[in-house]
Design a protein around this motif. Sequence first.
Motif, short mmCIF file in Angstrom:
data_model
loop_
_atom_site.label_atom_id
_atom_site.label_comp_id
_atom_site.label_asym_id
_atom_site.label_seq_id
_atom_site.Cartn_x
_atom_site.Cartn_y
_atom_site.Cartn_z
N ILE A 270 0.85 -1.19 0.00
CA ILE A 270 0.00 0.00 0.00
C ILE A 270 0.88 1.24 0.00
O ILE A 270 1.56 1.54 0.98
CB ILE A 270 -0.95 0.00 1.21
N ILE A 271 0.88 1.94 -1.12
CA ILE A 271 1.69 3.15 -1.29
C ILE A 271 0.81 4.35 -1.64
O ILE A 271 0.99 5.44 -1.12
CB ILE A 271 2.75 2.97 -2.40
N THR A 272 -0.16 4.12 -2.55
CA THR A 272 -0.98 5.22 -3.06
C THR A 272 -2.34 5.26 -2.36
O THR A 272 -2.78 4.26 -1.79
CB THR A 272 -1.22 5.08 -4.57
N PRO A 273 -3.03 6.41 -2.41
CA PRO A 273 -4.37 6.51 -1.83
C PRO A 273 -5.33 5.47 -2.38
O PRO A 273 -6.13 4.89 -1.64
CB PRO A 273 -4.81 7.93 -2.19
N GLN A 274 -5.25 5.22 -3.71
CA GLN A 274 -6.17 4.26 -4.31
C GLN A 274 -5.91 2.85 -3.80
O GLN A 274 -6.85 2.08 -3.55
CB GLN A 274 -6.06 4.29 -5.84
N GLU A 275 -4.64 2.50 -3.62
CA GLU A 275 -4.30 1.18 -3.07
C GLU A 275 -4.82 1.04 -1.65
O GLU A 275 -5.29 -0.03 -1.24
CB GLU A 275 -2.79 0.98 -3.10
N LEU A 276 -4.78 2.13 -0.89
CA LEU A 276 -5.31 2.12 0.48
C LEU A 276 -6.82 1.91 0.47
O LEU A 276 -7.35 1.08 1.23
CB LEU A 276 -4.95 3.42 1.19
N VAL A 277 -7.49 2.64 -0.39
CA VAL A 277 -8.95 2.51 -0.49
C VAL A 277 -9.33 1.09 -0.88
O VAL A 277 -10.24 0.49 -0.28
CB VAL A 277 -9.52 3.52 -1.51
N ASN A 278 -8.65 0.55 -1.87
CA ASN A 278 -8.96 -0.81 -2.33
C ASN A 278 -8.73 -1.85 -1.22
O ASN A 278 -9.51 -2.78 -1.05
CB ASN A 278 -8.10 -1.17 -3.55
N ALA A 279 -7.63 -1.67 -0.47
CA ALA A 279 -7.31 -2.61 0.61
C ALA A 279 -8.35 -2.54 1.73
O ALA A 279 -8.73 -3.57 2.31
CB ALA A 279 -5.91 -2.32 1.15
N ILE A 280 -8.82 -1.33 2.04
CA ILE A 280 -9.84 -1.16 3.09
C ILE A 280 -11.15 -1.81 2.64
O ILE A 280 -11.83 -2.50 3.43
CB ILE A 280 -10.04 0.33 3.42
N LYS A 281 -11.51 -1.61 1.38
CA LYS A 281 -12.74 -2.22 0.85
C LYS A 281 -12.66 -3.75 0.94
O LYS A 281 -13.62 -4.42 1.33
CB LYS A 281 -12.96 -1.80 -0.60
N LYS A 282 -11.49 -4.28 0.59
CA LYS A 282 -11.31 -5.73 0.63
C LYS A 282 -11.39 -6.23 2.08
O LYS A 282 -12.01 -7.26 2.36
CB LYS A 282 -9.96 -6.11 0.01
N TYR A 283 -10.79 -5.49 2.98
CA TYR A 283 -10.81 -5.87 4.40
C TYR A 283 -12.25 -5.87 4.93
O TYR A 283 -12.66 -6.82 5.62
CB TYR A 283 -9.96 -4.88 5.21
N LYS A 284 -13.00 -4.85 4.56
CA LYS A 284 -14.39 -4.76 5.04
C LYS A 284 -15.25 -5.87 4.46
O LYS A 284 -16.11 -6.42 5.15
CB LYS A 284 -14.98 -3.39 4.67
N SER A 285 -15.02 -6.21 3.19
CA SER A 285 -15.82 -7.27 2.58
C SER A 285 -15.50 -8.63 3.21
O SER A 285 -16.38 -9.46 3.43
CB SER A 285 -15.58 -7.33 1.07
N MET A 286 -14.22 -8.87 3.52
CA MET A 286 -13.82 -10.11 4.17
C MET A 286 -14.37 -10.17 5.60
O MET A 286 -14.81 -11.21 6.07
CB MET A 286 -12.30 -10.22 4.20
N GLU A 287 -14.35 -9.02 6.27
CA GLU A 287 -14.87 -8.95 7.62
C GLU A 287 -16.37 -9.22 7.65
O GLU A 287 -16.89 -9.92 8.51
CB GLU A 287 -14.58 -7.57 8.22
N GLY A 288 -17.07 -8.70 6.62
CA GLY A 288 -18.51 -8.91 6.53
C GLY A 288 -18.88 -10.34 6.23
O GLY A 288 -19.97 -10.82 6.56
N ALA A 289 -17.94 -11.06 5.56
CA ALA A 289 -18.21 -12.46 5.20
C ALA A 289 -18.04 -13.42 6.37
O ALA A 289 -18.45 -14.57 6.30
CB ALA A 289 -17.29 -12.87 4.03
N LEU A 290 -17.36 -12.93 7.42
CA LEU A 290 -17.10 -13.81 8.58
C LEU A 290 -18.36 -14.01 9.43
O LEU A 290 -19.20 -13.13 9.52
CB LEU A 290 -15.98 -13.21 9.44
#
Length: 290
Positions: A270-290
């Motif tokens: 994670i270096i750029t703002p877009q990479e951060l946003v994408n990583a947070i979205k992925k984290y939230k989706s994985m968290e929601g699937a648990l």
Amino acid sequence: MQNIEIKNLTHTYSKKTPYEKVAINNISVTINEGDFLGIIGHTGSGKSTFIQHLNGLIKPQEGEVRIFDINLTQKKPKPDLRKLRQEVGMVFQYPEYQLFADTVEKDIAFGPKNLKLSQDEIKNRVRKAMEAVGLDYDKYKDRSPFDLSGGQKRRVAIAGVLAMMPKVLILDEPTAGLDPIGKRQILNLIKSLKESITPTIVVISHDINEITQYCTRLIVFNKAEIAFDLPITELFTHQKELMQMGLDVPLAVKVNDYLKENGITLEGDIITPQELVNAIKKYKSMEGAL
């Protein structure tokens, strides 16, 4: 394939005077075809002196500079600087201050005319260069460059360099002095030029958040020497050393580190703002699937 090879380059201003200053000290760098290279460092760190060697504005004092098949170190025969400056295009800071002609077309055509090209070839190059920077040829060719916005003036200046069809494009602080919209437009332009026009690009910037959005490799200058020359994903594992040099790290890296310290681990580099946003979205989706 190597475009540029620098070996043990040292340059000293005002040699043998009380004002003697070593600007770059024993620098060795290879720039390969296709590199998207960023250069950062404080004012006076040596980065500007370094890039001025790349198109012959400064002659090597000590060391070797070879650009394509041109050896700038050789004495006889003298290096062909005319050919060099066709192959290495340099866009200086605030390039719009160098605009001079009464129309956009004449300004962009200045370089190709000096190459003694045919009128048809000159016109073709001007049209292509304008299209590359997002300026409609018919709409802007007869306009005065001095009536354009700051961002448009900069595009005209960049088009003037592109019309020479360089193999390497060097940009010194390309977004300096522009408003946020103008900065974003120039950043997007640089990305598109890399993909469609000039495969090898070198960018100098003081803004770590900007330069990390497009460069894949970063050289850090510090006290006339190269402190780091690394892929961008590896550089910020050296945050402590960078901070000791007084250099910042991207905001996205700081946020990612803060989240990690607080028990939230995001995936990927994670270096750029877009990479951060994408990583947070992925984290939230994985968290929601648990």
